[in-house]
Design a protein around this motif. Structure first.
Motif, short mmCIF file in Angstrom:
data_model
loop_
_atom_site.label_atom_id
_atom_site.label_comp_id
_atom_site.label_asym_id
_atom_site.label_seq_id
_atom_site.Cartn_x
_atom_site.Cartn_y
_atom_site.Cartn_z
N SER A 89 0.86 -1.18 0.00
CA SER A 89 0.00 0.00 0.00
C SER A 89 0.90 1.24 0.00
O SER A 89 1.75 1.39 0.89
CB SER A 89 -0.90 0.01 1.24
OG SER A 89 -1.60 1.24 1.33
N GLU B 135 1.38 5.31 0.05
CA GLU B 135 0.72 6.54 0.48
C GLU B 135 1.68 7.72 0.37
O GLU B 135 2.83 7.63 0.80
CB GLU B 135 0.23 6.41 1.92
CG GLU B 135 -0.51 7.64 2.43
CD GLU B 135 -0.92 7.51 3.88
OE1 GLU B 135 -1.71 8.35 4.35
OE2 GLU B 135 -0.44 6.57 4.55
N SER B 136 1.20 8.79 -0.24
CA SER B 136 2.01 10.00 -0.36
C SER B 136 1.54 11.03 0.66
O SER B 136 0.34 11.28 0.79
CB SER B 136 1.90 10.59 -1.77
OG SER B 136 2.51 9.74 -2.72
N LYS B 137 2.50 11.60 1.36
CA LYS B 137 2.20 12.68 2.29
C LYS B 137 2.99 13.91 1.87
O LYS B 137 4.11 13.80 1.36
CB LYS B 137 2.55 12.29 3.72
CG LYS B 137 1.67 11.18 4.29
CD LYS B 137 2.03 10.90 5.75
CE LYS B 137 1.12 9.82 6.33
NZ LYS B 137 1.44 9.53 7.75
N ASN C 117 -2.57 18.69 2.78
CA ASN C 117 -3.24 17.75 1.87
C ASN C 117 -3.81 18.52 0.68
O ASN C 117 -4.94 19.00 0.72
CB ASN C 117 -4.36 17.00 2.59
CG ASN C 117 -4.80 15.77 1.81
OD1 ASN C 117 -4.71 15.74 0.59
ND2 ASN C 117 -5.28 14.75 2.52
#
Length: 329
Positions: free
Chosen positions: A116, A118-120, A179
């Motif tokens: 999985s 996920e980009s932050k 975000n």
């Protein structure tokens, strides 16, 4: 014509003479120079065209047109380009604060061979402090670090780059998490910072930032009339450069507002069609004429020198032949 007169003069006054090989070479050199000057109209024509262009379009006006295109550039792509992550992504956002941001990608193993991802995104912040304070946990904590919301250990983990300037240290670090996908002040048109044509003499970074600020204000701060006014200027620009266009400023302004408010929709309905290749070619040509003038254009260099050498060979051959016949007559 000048070459012909010079050749006649040479035949009338300098034949029947026995020249040494060196003198013959000198006469040949003079004839070559006269041939070159006689056909210099190629250069004169190119010079005249450049002067005419500059009288019709000053550099200041060209730069003004570039600035407008740089500001409106994200609105002018072909609709298929809006799906390009290279052209449009959060890392290209320069304004408003807390942007620009840095991306941190985390991958978590979900099951065998499946991850999985996920980009932050974190704001890129700067902290300046005395190097001695940075090396002393208590001093740093009490004077500066409390104000940014985390301690020295976390700061050290977030550091992107450190610059030591004399007795101070400038720390560039990952700030607060943001975000962009759910940010009400961000839409796809803000996620592009590419310039259409940079203005000469101004740093690229400054032009990108200035264009980003103006673009943001057109979309989010000013009323729709300001956006419409800029698209009307664009329409005038395209017509000035004789670029075929189907852009209707009022409709394009409405499309921008619509896609700003529907940021997750594909932009396949944006009405911004014009001859992009023709505009690109036009500005590439103008750039070359303004900043890389080539008065003897590459397309005629071969012809120019072929004509010069050909005329010289004919003239020199005639001179040698006539001179030889008169001396032997």
């Amino acid at each position: 014509m000048f070459l012909l007169f010079f050749l006649i003069f040479l035949l009338k006054n300098h034949t029947k003479q026995k020249f040494a090989f060196g003198n013959l070479l000198k006469i040949g050199g003079v004839l070559l120079m006269i041939s070159f000057l006689s056909f210099s109209f190629f250069v004169s024509y190119s010079f005249g065209m450049n002067a005419k262009m500059r009288s019709e379009l000053s550099e200041a006006k060209l730069n003004k047109d570039k600035t407008l295109l740089n500001t409106l550039n994200p609105f002018l792509y072909n609709y298929t380009s809006y799906s390009s992550e290279k052209l449009f992504n959060p890392l290209n956002i320069l304004y408003p604060k807390p942007y620009p941001v840095i991306e941190v990608v985390d991958s978590t193993l979900v099951s065998d061979q499946y991850y999985s991802v996920e980009s932050k995104y974190y704001s890129i912040d700067t902290l300046k402090m005395l190097t001695t304070d940075l090396n002393k946990v208590s001093a740093a904590t009490s004077t500066i670090l409390d104000s940014i919301g985390f301690g020295k250990k976390e700061l050290l983990e977030r550091i992107i780059k450190k610059n030591v300037i004399k007795d101070s240290t400038e720390i560039i670090y990952k700030g607060r998490e943001v975000n962009p996908r759910y940010d009400g002040d961000i839409c796809i048109f803000i996620e592009n910072n590419f310039l259409y044509k940079p203005v000469k003499g101004i740093p690229i970074e400054k032009q990108q930032y200035d264009a980003a600020v103006k673009r943001y204000k057109l979309i989010y701060k000013y009323n729709q009339d300001s956006l419409l006014s800029n698209f009307q200027k664009l329409d005038t620009l395209l017509k000035k450069y004789k670029i075929e266009t189907n852009i209707i400023p009022k409709d394009l302004a409405k499309d921008v507002v619509y896609y700003k408010e529907h940021n997750n929709e594909l932009l396949n309905g944006i009405k911004n069609n014009f001859d992009r290749n023709a505009l690109e070619e036009k500005f590439t040509t103008l750039e070359r004429l303004f900043y890389e003038p080539n008065y003897l254009h590459s397309s005629i260099i071969a012809i120019f020198f072929a004509v010069v050498v050909g005329a010289w060979l004919i003239g020199f051959s005639i001179y040698i032949l006539v001179n030889y016949r008169r001396r032997t007559a």
